[in-house]
Design an enzyme around this catalytic site. Structure first.
Site, PDB file in Angstrom:
ATOM      1  N   LYS A  13     -73.062  56.177 -21.113  1.00 23.01           N
ATOM      2  CA  LYS A  13     -72.415  57.003 -22.351  1.00 23.01           C
ATOM      3  C   LYS A  13     -71.647  58.307 -21.704  1.00 23.01           C
ATOM      4  O   LYS A  13     -70.797  58.680 -21.860  1.00 23.01           O
ATOM      5  CB  LYS A  13     -73.034  57.378 -23.024  1.00 23.01           C
ATOM      6  CG  LYS A  13     -73.791  56.184 -23.884  1.00 23.01           C
ATOM      7  CD  LYS A  13     -75.274  57.216 -25.547  1.00 23.01           C
ATOM      8  CE  LYS A  13     -76.122  57.324 -24.838  1.00 23.01           C
ATOM      9  NZ  LYS A  13     -76.375  59.046 -24.260  1.00 23.01           N
ATOM     10  N   ARG A  88     -79.382  60.197 -33.079  1.00 21.07           N
ATOM     11  CA  ARG A  88     -80.628  59.154 -32.160  1.00 21.07           C
ATOM     12  C   ARG A  88     -81.952  58.352 -33.490  1.00 21.07           C
ATOM     13  O   ARG A  88     -82.317  57.845 -33.364  1.00 21.07           O
ATOM     14  CB  ARG A  88     -81.277  59.635 -30.707  1.00 21.07           C
ATOM     15  CG  ARG A  88     -80.624  59.534 -29.844  1.00 21.07           C
ATOM     16  CD  ARG A  88     -81.739  60.381 -28.512  1.00 21.07           C
ATOM     17  NE  ARG A  88     -81.691  60.185 -27.072  1.00 21.07           N
ATOM     18  CZ  ARG A  88     -80.393  60.528 -26.179  1.00 21.07           C
ATOM     19  NH1 ARG A  88     -79.362  61.167 -27.271  1.00 21.07           N
ATOM     20  NH2 ARG A  88     -80.941  60.000 -25.464  1.00 21.07           N
ATOM     21  N   ARG A 127     -79.272  57.092 -10.220  1.00 20.61           N
ATOM     22  CA  ARG A 127     -77.549  57.988 -10.576  1.00 20.61           C
ATOM     23  C   ARG A 127     -78.166  59.023 -10.030  1.00 20.61           C
ATOM     24  O   ARG A 127     -79.428  59.130 -10.145  1.00 20.61           O
ATOM     25  CB  ARG A 127     -77.741  57.840 -12.051  1.00 20.61           C
ATOM     26  CG  ARG A 127     -77.115  59.138 -13.145  1.00 20.61           C
ATOM     27  CD  ARG A 127     -77.237  58.560 -14.216  1.00 20.61           C
ATOM     28  NE  ARG A 127     -78.254  59.466 -15.255  1.00 20.61           N
ATOM     29  CZ  ARG A 127     -77.922  58.845 -16.690  1.00 20.61           C
ATOM     30  NH1 ARG A 127     -77.843  58.607 -17.513  1.00 20.61           N
ATOM     31  NH2 ARG A 127     -79.125  60.515 -17.201  1.00 20.61           N
ATOM     32  N   ARG A 160     -80.853  64.691 -12.307  1.00 26.41           N
ATOM     33  CA  ARG A 160     -81.890  64.449 -13.055  1.00 26.41           C
ATOM     34  C   ARG A 160     -82.971  64.770 -13.299  1.00 26.41           C
ATOM     35  O   ARG A 160     -83.572  63.685 -12.814  1.00 26.41           O
ATOM     36  CB  ARG A 160     -81.320  63.813 -14.079  1.00 26.41           C
ATOM     37  CG  ARG A 160     -80.068  64.455 -14.993  1.00 26.41           C
ATOM     38  CD  ARG A 160     -79.002  63.869 -15.999  1.00 26.41           C
ATOM     39  NE  ARG A 160     -80.259  63.553 -17.268  1.00 26.41           N
ATOM     40  CZ  ARG A 160     -80.087  62.698 -18.438  1.00 26.41           C
ATOM     41  NH1 ARG A 160     -78.712  62.665 -18.723  1.00 26.41           N
ATOM     42  NH2 ARG A 160     -81.183  62.446 -18.701  1.00 26.41           N
ATOM     43  N   ARG A 171     -88.200  57.073 -21.511  1.00 19.33           N
ATOM     44  CA  ARG A 171     -86.866  57.286 -22.331  1.00 19.33           C
ATOM     45  C   ARG A 171     -86.179  55.786 -22.902  1.00 19.33           C
ATOM     46  O   ARG A 171     -86.295  55.719 -24.310  1.00 19.33           O
ATOM     47  CB  ARG A 171     -85.957  57.742 -20.879  1.00 19.33           C
ATOM     48  CG  ARG A 171     -85.796  59.481 -21.217  1.00 19.33           C
ATOM     49  CD  ARG A 171     -85.310  60.205 -20.025  1.00 19.33           C
ATOM     50  NE  ARG A 171     -84.287  60.134 -20.773  1.00 19.33           N
ATOM     51  CZ  ARG A 171     -83.221  59.610 -19.561  1.00 19.33           C
ATOM     52  NH1 ARG A 171     -83.434  59.770 -17.723  1.00 19.33           N
ATOM     53  NH2 ARG A 171     -81.823  59.648 -19.083  1.00 19.33           N
TER      54      ARG A 171
HETATM   55  P1  AMP Z   1     -79.695  62.238 -22.185  1.00 19.14           P
HETATM   56  O1  AMP Z   1     -77.948  63.077 -21.881  1.00 19.14           O
HETATM   57  O2  AMP Z   1     -78.605  62.111 -24.018  1.00 19.14           O
HETATM   58  O3  AMP Z   1     -79.792  61.076 -22.139  1.00 19.14           O
HETATM   59  O4  AMP Z   1     -80.767  63.489 -23.153  1.00 19.14           O
HETATM   60  C1  AMP Z   1     -81.159  63.784 -22.740  1.00 19.14           C
HETATM   61  C2  AMP Z   1     -82.246  63.929 -23.251  1.00 19.14           C
HETATM   62  O5  AMP Z   1     -82.632  65.206 -24.422  1.00 19.14           O
HETATM   63  C3  AMP Z   1     -83.185  62.930 -23.935  1.00 19.14           C
HETATM   64  O6  AMP Z   1     -84.009  62.072 -23.784  1.00 19.14           O
HETATM   65  C4  AMP Z   1     -84.209  63.689 -24.858  1.00 19.14           C
HETATM   66  O7  AMP Z   1     -85.649  64.062 -24.460  1.00 19.14           O
HETATM   67  C5  AMP Z   1     -83.266  64.588 -24.989  1.00 19.14           C
HETATM   68  N1  AMP Z   1     -82.166  64.463 -26.677  1.00 19.14           N
HETATM   69  C6  AMP Z   1     -81.167  64.924 -25.840  1.00 19.14           C
HETATM   70  N2  AMP Z   1     -80.129  64.042 -27.016  1.00 19.14           N
HETATM   71  C7  AMP Z   1     -81.651  64.129 -28.436  1.00 19.14           C
HETATM   72  C8  AMP Z   1     -81.134  64.152 -29.411  1.00 19.14           C
HETATM   73  N3  AMP Z   1     -79.966  63.567 -30.331  1.00 19.14           N
HETATM   74  N4  AMP Z   1     -82.139  63.693 -30.440  1.00 19.14           N
HETATM   75  C9  AMP Z   1     -83.853  64.268 -29.460  1.00 19.14           C
HETATM   76  N5  AMP Z   1     -83.971  64.584 -27.844  1.00 19.14           N
HETATM   77  C10 AMP Z   1     -81.992  64.488 -28.173  1.00 19.14           C
END
Ligand code: AMP
Length: 224
Positions: A13, A88, A127, A160, A171
């Site tokens: 994404k 999400r 990554r 990260r 995750r």
């Molecule tokens: P991402 O960069 O989208 O992989 O998000 C990294 C982390 O941010 C996730 O593992 C969650 O802990 C948190 N996070 C991001 N977006 C959401 C969301 N819509 N709802 C809940 N937690 C989120």
């Protein structure tokens, strides 16, 4: 055009969103980026979110919903936006639908970037991301030309905090528990378009652009 990009962590994404933003000038709101910025700025929201992010858990709905709706109110115009990583959960989807209802402009399409589970773990733990422009690399399948430096802008690369093996496993678990019901929801509403994410990056981009075009044409037809 309002579109949602859904996919497991590692589905690509972020890579696709950066291409759509940098090369196709599509506006992009990523909940993960907003949360990481809040953590880096050490705001009260960031301090609350950090605990969950470090554990690889979803940040509670009330925190994320408040943050995204604020962003929608202040910066997202009618011209269109791609939501990346939000919603999400079903509760987040309902909050977004309610927030958009008064504008008369709902979500036009939901793009699900589908990648087999066994591919995701490997992708995530390999990554790296550019600190400057956000370009994503993978030291297995898509390494930078010069180790540690971004091909696009020369910025430094970092891993990260939540891309270590233990957190990645959590995750993926959180994703499959909480986000799959959301995918079923959008399948039932007829808004979901499935994109095969286990293909070369440019092929996935072309499939996303084609899906956005289909949604645009369907919207035009409804109007006329
Ligand atoms: P991402 O960069 O989208 O992989 O998000 C990294 C982390 O941010 C996730 O593992 C969650 O802990 C948190 N996070 C991001 N977006 C959401 C969301 N819509 N709802 C809940 N937690 C989120």
């Amino acid at each position: 055009m309002k579109a949602i990009l859904i996919g497991a962590p590692g589905a690509g994404k972020g890579t696709q969103a950066a291409i759509l933003k940098n090369e196709h000038r599509l506006r992009h709101v990523a909940s993960g980026d907003l949360l990481r910025a809040a953590v880096a700025a050490d705001t009260s929201l960031g301090r609350q979110a950090k605990l969950y992010m470090e554990r690889g858990e979803l940040v509670p709905d009330h925190i994320v919903i408040g943050m995204i709706l604020e962003r929608l109110r202040t910066t997202v115009s009618d011209s269109g936006v791609i939501f990346d990583g939000f919603p999400r959960t079903l509760e987040q989807a309902r909050a977004l639908e309610q927030a958009l209802a008064p504008t008369g402009q709902g979500i036009d399409t939901v793009l699900y970037v589908d990648v087999p589970q066994e591919v995701l773990f490997e992708r995530l733990t390999q990554r790296y991301q550019c600190t400057e422009c956000g370009t994503i690399y993978n030291w297995g399948i898509n390494p930078p030309e010069q180790e540690g430096l971004c091909d696009r802008c020369g910025g430094g690369l970092y891993q990260r905090m939540d891309d270590n093996e233990r957190t990645v496993a959590r995750r993926l678990q959180a994703y499959f528990n909480q986000t799959l019901p959301l995918i079923r929801h959008y399948e039932a509403t007829g808004q979901l378009q499935r994109i095969d994410g286990n293909q070369p990056i440019t092929t996935v981009t072309a499939a996303i652009l084609a899906a956005l075009e289909r949604a645009r044409q369907a919207k035009e037809q409804l109007r006329s």
